[in-house]
Design an enzyme around this catalytic site. Sequence first.
Site, PDB file in Angstrom:
ATOM      1  CB  ALA A   1      -1.026   0.085   1.280  1.00  0.00           C
ATOM      2  CB  ALA A   2       3.862   2.431   1.714  1.00  0.00           C
ATOM      3  N   PRO A   3       3.159   4.331  -0.777  1.00  0.00           N
ATOM      4  CG  PRO A   3       3.397   6.605  -1.711  1.00  0.00           C
ATOM      5  CD  PRO A   3       3.406   5.075  -2.135  1.00  0.00           C
ATOM      6  N   GLY A   4       0.306   5.049  -0.599  1.00  0.00           N
ATOM      7  CA  GLY A   4      -0.978   5.252  -0.247  1.00  0.00           C
ATOM      8  C   GLY A   4      -1.761   5.630  -1.248  1.00  0.00           C
TER       9      GLY A   4
ATOM     10  CD  GLU B   1       4.982  -1.103   2.145  1.00  0.00           C
ATOM     11  OE1 GLU B   1       4.147  -0.878   1.329  1.00  0.00           O
ATOM     12  OE2 GLU B   1       5.953  -1.535   2.186  1.00  0.00           O
TER      13      GLU B   1
ATOM     14  CG  ASP C   1       6.099 -11.646   4.546  1.00  0.00           C
ATOM     15  OD1 ASP C   1       6.981 -10.864   4.022  1.00  0.00           O
ATOM     16  OD2 ASP C   1       5.535 -12.673   4.341  1.00  0.00           O
TER      17      ASP C   1
ATOM     18  CG  ASP D   1       0.382  -0.495  -7.099  1.00  0.00           C
ATOM     19  OD1 ASP D   1       0.352  -0.899  -8.349  1.00  0.00           O
ATOM     20  OD2 ASP D   1       0.570   0.281  -6.719  1.00  0.00           O
TER      21      ASP D   1
ATOM     22  CB  CYS E   1       4.444   1.173 -12.444  1.00  0.00           C
ATOM     23  SG  CYS E   1       5.650   0.968 -11.230  1.00  0.00           S
TER      24      CYS E   1
HETATM   25  N1  SAM Z   1       0.044   1.075  -3.852  1.00  0.00           N
HETATM   26  C1  SAM Z   1       1.174   1.879  -3.795  1.00  0.00           C
HETATM   27  C2  SAM Z   1       0.537   3.255  -4.183  1.00  0.00           C
HETATM   28  O1  SAM Z   1      -0.224   3.255  -5.112  1.00  0.00           O
HETATM   29  O2  SAM Z   1       0.984   4.452  -3.466  1.00  0.00           O
HETATM   30  C3  SAM Z   1       2.594   1.648  -4.371  1.00  0.00           C
HETATM   31  C4  SAM Z   1       3.005   0.402  -4.405  1.00  0.00           C
HETATM   32  S1  SAM Z   1       4.826   0.240  -4.515  1.00  0.00           S
HETATM   33  C5  SAM Z   1       4.177  -0.099  -6.416  1.00  0.00           C
HETATM   34  C6  SAM Z   1       5.009  -1.533  -3.884  1.00  0.00           C
HETATM   35  C7  SAM Z   1       4.951  -1.883  -2.496  1.00  0.00           C
HETATM   36  O3  SAM Z   1       5.187  -2.962  -2.209  1.00  0.00           O
HETATM   37  C8  SAM Z   1       6.083  -0.894  -1.788  1.00  0.00           C
HETATM   38  O4  SAM Z   1       5.481  -0.107  -1.025  1.00  0.00           O
HETATM   39  C9  SAM Z   1       6.888  -1.858  -1.275  1.00  0.00           C
HETATM   40  O5  SAM Z   1       7.451  -1.589  -0.040  1.00  0.00           O
HETATM   41  C10 SAM Z   1       5.944  -3.166  -1.187  1.00  0.00           C
HETATM   42  N2  SAM Z   1       6.813  -4.400  -1.097  1.00  0.00           N
HETATM   43  C11 SAM Z   1       8.051  -4.510  -1.245  1.00  0.00           C
HETATM   44  N3  SAM Z   1       8.324  -5.897  -1.169  1.00  0.00           N
HETATM   45  C12 SAM Z   1       7.143  -6.387  -0.830  1.00  0.00           C
HETATM   46  C13 SAM Z   1       6.779  -7.977  -0.505  1.00  0.00           C
HETATM   47  N4  SAM Z   1       7.609  -8.843  -0.627  1.00  0.00           N
HETATM   48  N5  SAM Z   1       5.661  -8.064  -0.087  1.00  0.00           N
HETATM   49  C14 SAM Z   1       4.527  -6.998  -0.123  1.00  0.00           C
HETATM   50  N6  SAM Z   1       4.830  -5.810  -0.300  1.00  0.00           N
HETATM   51  C15 SAM Z   1       6.243  -5.703  -0.697  1.00  0.00           C
END
Ligand code: SAM
Length: 461
Positions: free
Chosen positions: A112-115, A135, A162, A179, A232
């Site tokens: 979810a981060a940064p949201g 997150e 996790d 995402d 992305c």
């Molecule tokens: N959905 C967010 C938004 O719209 O602002 C952007 C998400 S970004 C593409 C992917 C996210 O997945 C990051 O915040 C990252 O920290 C997290 N991430 C990294 N490794 C991960 C894992 N093994 N399992 C779940 N999330 C993970």
Amino acid sequence: MDTARIPLELLDDLSARLPGFSRADFLEAHTLPPPVSVRLNPAKPSAAFADAERVRWCADGRYLAQRPVFTLDPLLHAGAYYVQEASSMLLAHAVQKLLPERSGLRVLDLCAAPGGKSTLLASLLPQDAVLVSNEVIRTRVPLLAENLGRWGAPNVIITTADPARLAAVGPLFGAVVVDAPCSGSGLFRKDADAVDHWSREAVRLCADRQRRILREAWKVLQPGGVLIYSTCSFSAEEDEDILDWMADELGAESLPIPMPAEWGFAETRARGGVGYRASPERVRGEGFFLAGVRKVAGEEPRPARVRSAHNPKVFAQAEHLLRPSDWRCAPTGPDAWSAMTPAVEELCAALQPAVPMVRAGVPLGAPAAKGWVPAHDAALSTALSPDIPALAVGREDALLFLKREEMRTVVHAAGWQVVAYEGLPLGWVKALPGGRLNNYLPKASRIRMRIDGGTGTEDDS
Ligand code: SAM
């Protein structure tokens, strides 16, 4: 951007895998500046960008003619809008088409981060639905919590687990958004330095991680539930190949998302179904891929065990601070309390103690020696009672408040009040006898930019 920086291996892969891919058009689009776009908060109507051009696939999305100094706009801090890349707002259209009935729905935003996606989802969910915004990387949670706090939706739970740990709770969700972390080629135009981290090996590692995340995400999805997957990345290994894998390994049923061709998203077919691609030579936005699938069979959800805590002093604060509703109150930390809708409380009970929780519902604050210190996020919540006294300020005082500096406004009434800019609260002050004001904006939310006659000079990174 300097297109010579785009890796040739990426261009070769796209030429080989994407039907109709034009290297020349793709490179030319990367020489153009990325469009600037925001998404308005329908729960906090304001005058912000009222005349701006609409993003066609998201009712609240707007393109801006130029990039303002967002940090120096109090309406950003009040949660009136979120700065978001336009292609990724396709999620709004996908949710409308794939999840037309959202009353009572439980949605998990797993990465979810940064949201960006979480604030979008929160705007599409009715009050009796719940969004869990998760997150795993703890250092990224404070920004997620700040952005969701500003957005103000009362029916949100923030967790930091996790995916495997979350999966242990079983199939609790009617919808899951993944995402996924990806190789990021879709954002090269916005962030040219991301090119330095790209390699075919990085794409392969990302695809492995995406499959691991999706395997866990599948376990929390109810039978009949919808999973929306997005990246992305332009690479088919992270997009269409993942759809094939979901069909083969998870038995996922692909869900088409009807949309007008003139939006420019390319419908791409994998063996496992259909996905939608944005590429800057066709869509006014950055690179993005999205697909929806349904889980056709699986375990039934376990009933949640609901534990209500009733503390009359806390409940009185909920009644004082928030609009009337069926609030339940629960401790969410040492001496910190939150108000929850029944649906949030029930889902919290099902998630605990397995899933580490950061926030649930509307933070109310904490008892103090003399009375109660209200939580910052209560001021920004859309559930804040309209009876709470508000100190209306102009832009200059709003920015002084956001810098935690002394405001010019003279205060007559003593006690707690919200500082409001154009009718939208920014945070709390407590007026002491004699007119002194204590500023309760959290230090972490303070803006560090200099206010130079409204143009602003960055002194933060
Ligand atoms: N959905 C967010 C938004 O719209 O602002 C952007 C998400 S970004 C593409 C992917 C996210 O997945 C990051 O915040 C990252 O920290 C997290 N991430 C990294 N490794 C991960 C894992 N093994 N399992 C779940 N999330 C993970």
